[in-house]
Design a protein around this motif. Structure first.
Motif, PDB file in Angstrom:
ATOM      1  N   ALA A 123      -7.235  18.542  14.731  1.00  0.00           N
ATOM      2  CA  ALA A 123      -6.772  19.180  13.491  1.00  0.00           C
ATOM      3  C   ALA A 123      -7.732  20.248  12.982  1.00  0.00           C
ATOM      4  O   ALA A 123      -8.052  20.300  11.803  1.00  0.00           O
ATOM      5  CB  ALA A 123      -6.552  18.117  12.420  1.00  0.00           C
ATOM      6  N   SER A 124      -8.174  21.127  13.887  1.00  0.00           N
ATOM      7  CA  SER A 124      -9.198  22.121  13.533  1.00  0.00           C
ATOM      8  C   SER A 124      -8.720  23.566  13.613  1.00  0.00           C
ATOM      9  O   SER A 124      -9.461  24.471  13.230  1.00  0.00           O
ATOM     10  CB  SER A 124     -10.413  21.958  14.458  1.00  0.00           C
ATOM     11  OG  SER A 124     -11.007  20.692  14.300  1.00  0.00           O
ATOM     12  N   ASP A 126      -5.661  26.723  13.201  1.00  0.00           N
ATOM     13  CA  ASP A 126      -4.425  27.206  12.579  1.00  0.00           C
ATOM     14  C   ASP A 126      -3.405  27.627  13.636  1.00  0.00           C
ATOM     15  O   ASP A 126      -2.200  27.466  13.433  1.00  0.00           O
ATOM     16  CB  ASP A 126      -4.726  28.405  11.670  1.00  0.00           C
ATOM     17  CG  ASP A 126      -5.693  28.054  10.561  1.00  0.00           C
ATOM     18  OD1 ASP A 126      -5.367  27.158   9.767  1.00  0.00           O
ATOM     19  OD2 ASP A 126      -6.776  28.678  10.504  1.00  0.00           O
ATOM     20  N   LYS A 149      -3.947  22.033  13.056  1.00  0.00           N
ATOM     21  CA  LYS A 149      -3.881  21.464  11.715  1.00  0.00           C
ATOM     22  C   LYS A 149      -2.424  21.178  11.354  1.00  0.00           C
ATOM     23  O   LYS A 149      -1.511  21.773  11.937  1.00  0.00           O
ATOM     24  CB  LYS A 149      -4.459  22.447  10.692  1.00  0.00           C
ATOM     25  CG  LYS A 149      -5.911  22.837  10.909  1.00  0.00           C
ATOM     26  CD  LYS A 149      -6.329  23.910   9.911  1.00  0.00           C
ATOM     27  CE  LYS A 149      -7.760  24.359  10.135  1.00  0.00           C
ATOM     28  NZ  LYS A 149      -8.150  25.456   9.202  1.00  0.00           N
TER      29      LYS A 149
END
Length: 210
Positions: A123-124, A126, A149
């Motif tokens: 989840a890092s 875009d 993310k």
């Protein structure tokens, strides 16, 4: 030429590529590395801009064409890009520099994606771009959705795989995997997906749940 082919050609020809991208594309073709088409690159750039991306990861550096498009759409973003071919990454580095990209905006990681991706943080990112090893596309998409993310977008160019995915007679490994991927994401509640027929196809998946 059919109406569909005319529309496809028009969509490609209308894109005005920056000099840096055009040079990277020319170098890619010289070395036999297939870059994303101009229409697909333009779409990726728009998605990066709409996402207001600040962190992008790319699986498959190539010669830098796709990375340049993504960074053009997201001027505040940093790009992490993975490729097993170190020579290609050096060419990509040169392309980024020639295009005026600040060195701190690009992190090039040499290595096989299957070995590098498990080390990347959940989840890092875009935007996640997957353009490598078509026979491992499902595995890479699973990693891509993990890395994105919530609200982030995973992009898969060549999703129609040389025009073969729509033909049920074609059953080679890559075509079958792309066909399975498209079928699965179309009914998934974890993503919002769309398939663009421009170029060789662009699968877009926005992650809805953590």
């Amino acid at each position: 030429m059919s109406e569909k082919d005319s529309n496809w050609k028009f969509a490609e020809d209308i894109v005005s590529e920056p000099d840096g991208v055009a040079r990277a594309r020319e170098r890619s073709l010289e070395l036999g590395v297939e870059p994303v088409s101009p229409a697909i690159g333009a779409q990726m750039s728009v998605i990066a801009a709409a996402s207001r991306a600040t962190s992008i990861i790319e699986i498959g550096t190539g010669l830098g064409v796709s990375g340049l498009y993504l960074l053009a759409g997201a001027p505040d973003a940093t790009l992490t890009t993975i490729d097993v071919e170190m020579d290609h990454q050096q060419d990509a580095r040169d392309a980024f520099i020639a295009a005026g990209t600040a060195p701190g905006r690009v992190r090039l990681i040499p290595g096989r994606a299957a070995q590098v991706l498990p080390r990347m943080n959940d989840a890092s990112y875009d935007v996640v771009l997957i353009d490598a090893d078509p026979e491992h596309v499902i595995e890479y998409v699973e990693h891509g959705l993990r890395l994105a993310k919530t609200g982030g977008t995973v992009l898969v160019p060549h999703a129609l795989w040389r025009g073969k995915v729509a033909d049920p007679v074609k059953r080679d490994r890559a075509t079958t995997d792309f066909r399975l991927l498209l079928t699965e994401v179309s009914t998934s509640g974890a993503v919002r997906s769309a398939l663009s027929p421009a170029g060789d196809g662009l699968l877009q998946m926005t992650k809805l749940t953590a």
